[in-house]
Design an enzyme around this catalytic site. Sequence first.
Site, PDB file in Angstrom:
ATOM      1  N   SER A   1      -0.996  -3.426  10.242  1.00 30.06           N
ATOM      2  CA  SER A   1      -0.764  -4.593   8.897  1.00 30.06           C
ATOM      3  C   SER A   1       0.488  -5.375   9.544  1.00 30.06           C
ATOM      4  CB  SER A   1      -0.356  -3.677   8.158  1.00 30.06           C
ATOM      5  OG  SER A   1      -1.723  -3.126   7.787  1.00 30.06           O
TER       6      SER A   1
ATOM      7  N   ARG B   1       0.510  -1.288   0.104  1.00 29.39           N
ATOM      8  CA  ARG B   1      -0.275   0.204  -0.223  1.00 29.39           C
ATOM      9  C   ARG B   1       0.856   1.293   0.203  1.00 29.39           C
ATOM     10  NH1 ARG B   1      -2.123   1.111   4.067  1.00 29.39           N
ATOM     11  NH2 ARG B   1      -1.596  -1.043   5.762  1.00 29.39           N
TER      12      ARG B   1
ATOM     13  N   LYS C   1      -9.278  -2.401   1.823  1.00 29.35           N
ATOM     14  CA  LYS C   1      -9.810  -1.534   2.450  1.00 29.35           C
ATOM     15  C   LYS C   1      -9.779  -0.100   2.585  1.00 29.35           C
ATOM     16  CE  LYS C   1      -7.004  -3.552   4.967  1.00 29.35           C
ATOM     17  NZ  LYS C   1      -5.587  -3.743   5.842  1.00 29.35           N
TER      18      LYS C   1
ATOM     19  N   TYR D   1      -1.617  -3.655  -6.901  1.00 31.62           N
ATOM     20  CA  TYR D   1      -1.511  -4.629  -5.858  1.00 31.62           C
ATOM     21  C   TYR D   1      -2.276  -4.345  -4.886  1.00 31.62           C
ATOM     22  CZ  TYR D   1       0.974  -6.540  -2.642  1.00 31.62           C
ATOM     23  OH  TYR D   1       0.955  -7.133  -0.642  1.00 31.62           O
TER      24      TYR D   1
ATOM     25  N   CYS E   1       1.266  -7.277  11.817  1.00 31.04           N
ATOM     26  CA  CYS E   1       1.521  -7.775  12.460  1.00 31.04           C
ATOM     27  C   CYS E   1       1.257  -8.945  13.568  1.00 31.04           C
ATOM     28  CB  CYS E   1       0.896  -6.287  13.830  1.00 31.04           C
ATOM     29  SG  CYS E   1       2.476  -5.154  13.498  1.00 31.04           S
TER      30      CYS E   1
ATOM     31  N   HIS F   1     -10.116  -2.443  11.777  1.00 28.54           N
ATOM     32  CA  HIS F   1      -9.352  -2.877  11.113  1.00 28.54           C
ATOM     33  C   HIS F   1      -8.571  -4.410  12.067  1.00 28.54           C
ATOM     34  CE1 HIS F   1      -4.619  -3.131   9.102  1.00 28.54           C
ATOM     35  NE2 HIS F   1      -5.657  -4.805   9.532  1.00 28.54           N
TER      36      HIS F   1
ATOM     37  N   ASP G   1      -9.064 -10.092   8.655  1.00 28.93           N
ATOM     38  CA  ASP G   1      -8.928  -8.376   8.634  1.00 28.93           C
ATOM     39  C   ASP G   1     -10.164  -7.128   9.078  1.00 28.93           C
ATOM     40  OD1 ASP G   1      -6.199  -6.764   7.403  1.00 28.93           O
ATOM     41  OD2 ASP G   1      -7.561  -6.416   6.184  1.00 28.93           O
TER      42      ASP G   1
ATOM     43  N   ARG H   1       2.097 -12.154  -0.979  1.00 26.18           N
ATOM     44  CA  ARG H   1       0.330 -12.660  -0.122  1.00 26.18           C
ATOM     45  C   ARG H   1       0.147 -13.647  -0.338  1.00 26.18           C
ATOM     46  NH1 ARG H   1      -1.577  -8.870   4.136  1.00 26.18           N
ATOM     47  NH2 ARG H   1       0.323  -7.614   4.013  1.00 26.18           N
TER      48      ARG H   1
ATOM     49  N   ASN I   1       6.628  -8.754   1.802  1.00 29.48           N
ATOM     50  CA  ASN I   1       5.051  -9.083   1.110  1.00 29.48           C
ATOM     51  C   ASN I   1       3.959  -9.590   0.648  1.00 29.48           C
ATOM     52  OD1 ASN I   1       2.816  -7.128   2.858  1.00 29.48           O
ATOM     53  ND2 ASN I   1       2.375  -5.338   1.411  1.00 29.48           N
TER      54      ASN I   1
ATOM     55  N   GLY J   1       0.511 -20.058  18.261  1.00 31.35           N
ATOM     56  CA  GLY J   1      -0.533 -20.954  18.785  1.00 31.35           C
ATOM     57  C   GLY J   1      -0.485 -20.766  20.695  1.00 31.35           C
TER      58      GLY J   1
END
Length: 596
Positions: free
Chosen positions: A258, A79, A216, A207, A260, A236, A287, A380, A378, A505
Site C-alpha cells: 500500500s 486500514r 480488500k 474509512y 508504494c 494486490h 490495485d 484519497r 493517507n 514516467g
Amino acid sequence: MNNKDLLNNIPTTNDEILAWLKQVVELTNPDEVVWITGEEQQLEDLRKEACGTGELIKLNDEKLEGCYLHRSDKNDVARVEGRTFICTETEEEAGPTNNWMDPAKMREKLKTLYKDSMKGRTMYVIPFSMGLVDSPSAKYGIEVTDSIYVVVNMAIMTRIGNEVMKAIEEKGEFTKGLHAKADLNAEERYIVHFPQDNEIMSINSGYGGNVLLGKKCLALRIASYLGKAQGWMAEHMLILGVKNPEGRQDYIAAAFPSACGKTNLAMLIPPEGYKKDGWEVTCIGDDIAWIRVGEDGRLWAINPENGFFGVAPGTSEKSNPNALASTKKNAIFTNVGLNLDDNTVWWEKLDKNPPKNGLDWMGQPWTPESGTNMAHPNSRFTAYAKNCPCISPAFDKPEGVPLSAIVFGGRRAKTAPLVYQSRDWKHGVFVGSIMASETTAAIMGQVGVVRRDPMAMLPFCGYHMGDYWQHWLDMENLAGDVPEIFNVNWFRVDDNGDFIWPGFGDNLRVIEWILKRVHGEIEAKDTAIGYMPEAQDINIDDCDISLEALESILKVEDNYWKEDVASIKEFYDKIGDRTPKELREELEKLENSLNL
Ligand code: GTP
Ligand code: SPV
Ligand code: MN
C-alpha cells in the site's frame, strides 16, 4: 414499523437474501431500509441528503463537476490491521500472519456491538459485483451499510444495483457484507472475515478499505481463499498495458505494498523521447488483479474493480496527470484540504500554490504558514476508472489480458536494487515471498518501519501464508506457460535520504529492460539474487540521473543481503512448517552464493 414491513420493498424473493436481511434488521434495528437500485437519480438524492448533514461537501461544479469532499473521523483514517480478523474454523487455517478468533466467539462479540447500532438511522442494501456483471469470473456481494458515504463510493468502485441483483438471483451465490458505523469507537473497531461462510462484518469505522467491503475484504481476503480452492489467484496488483514502437502489446501485473506506487505505475506517462518513438501505456487496474489460467496455458488477469481509491498527496500534473484527470468529474475526495476561495481541493505536492484561505483535512482553518499537512498523508480520491484518459480498451474485456511479466516491489532504502529478474517461476515465488517494505500511512501505526510483506499480501491473504506460497508454486503446473517474474525498487536513497531514481514516467525505462528480457532480446548478469542489467542496459537518454548514480542503485551489497537472509529465516520460521521446502532451498542457495 415492524421488521417485516421494513423489508416489504426489498425486490427479491431469494430466501437466503431475505433470511439474512431479516436477521440483520432485527439485530441492528434501523428506522428505514433503502434498496440501492443503481439508478443515478437515487444516488443524486443520497448525495444531496449527505450534503444536508455535512457528511459530504459539494465542490465547485465548474472546476470539479459532480465532485464531493468527505472528512472521516480523525481517529479513522486508514486500514486497521491489528483489528482485522480471519475467522476460519481453526486458528491454523488463518496462519501466523492473520489475527484469528473462534468464529462462534467472534459472532457473539460482534452481536453485542451491532445490537441496535442502526437505531434512528437508515440501512442501505447494496448489491454489487466485483468484475463485469455477467462475466464468468465475477463475484457478487451484498453490502448492508448505514453510511451514505459507503453507498456513493461503492457506486464508483464496483458495479452496483438491480442488474447485479438479477445476476445474484440467477447464480445464487454472493458474499454477505455487513457494515455499521456504530459510534466509530476505535477500541471496538473490527473488520472480520468468515471465509468459510463467505461473510464479512465491519463495525466502528467509516474509512476506505475498512468499509468498502468489495475491495480488500472481498476482492482480496475472501477471493484469495476462494482462489486457493478453485485454482486461481487474487492479488494486490496493478495491471498495465505496454505497446512498443513496433506495435507489440504486452501486459504486466505488479504487486507493491500500500502506498508504494501501484496507481502511479498503472497510469504511467512515457518520457518525451519514448512518446515520440511511439511507446503507449494503458491502464487496466491500479490495485487488484484476479489471475486465471487461460485456454492457452498463460496467466490472464482482470481488474475486478470499477474505480480507483487512490492516494491524493503527491498526485500532480507532473507525477500522475492521468490520475489527476480521473478526479475532475464525479469523484469523491476523502480527508484532503478545502480551498475556501474557490471551493476546490488541495493536498501536499498537488502544485506549488497551497490555498491561502483553507480548511485542513479535519476542517480546521489552515494556511501555508500553519506548519502542518493540509491533507492527511493517507487522504484519497475515489474516481471512475472510465474517467482515466489512459484506460485500456481491455478494461471491459471479461477474459482480461495475458501477462508477459509479474513484477514485485517495495520501498527499500538500501537493500533491493532498481531491478532484477528471477531465474525461473520457483525462484520468482521466492522473490515474492521475501518482499519487504517500509510501512506507509495507508495503515494505522508507525510509518517507515521495514517489515516483510510477501507479494504485498501480508494484510490481505485470507488464509495461511505458507499455503498461499504453495498455491503460487502450484500455479506453474496449473498453467504451463507462466510469465517471467521480476523485482523492482524505485525507492533507494542517497546519504541525504533523497530518492536516487527519478521514478514515475521514467519507470518505463526499467519496464523496457523487463520486456526485453521477457522476449529474449538482451543478455543479463547472473548474480546471487538473480539476473541483473548492466547500467548501460537501461536507457537513461534525457533522464535526470547520471550513469554513476544508476550504477549505485544497481549495486547489491552482500552485507545488507546477509542481514536480509537472517530476517527471511526468522520470517520463514514464523510461518513455520507450512513454508514450502522449495522456498527454503532457494533461501539456502541465496545464502551460499552471497560473497561474505
Ligand atoms: P495504495 O492505493 O495504498 O495501494 O497505494 P499505491 O501502491 O497505489 O501507491 P501510489 O501509486 O498511490 O503511490 C503512493 C506514494 O508513492 C505517492 O506519494 C507517490 O507519489 C509515491 N510514488 C509512486 N511512484 C513513485 C516512484 O516511482 N518514485 C517515487 N519516489 N515515489 C513514487
Ligand atoms: C491500500 O491500503 O492498499 C488501499 C487503500 O488500496 S484501502 O482501500 O483503504 O485498503
Ligand atoms: Mn492498495
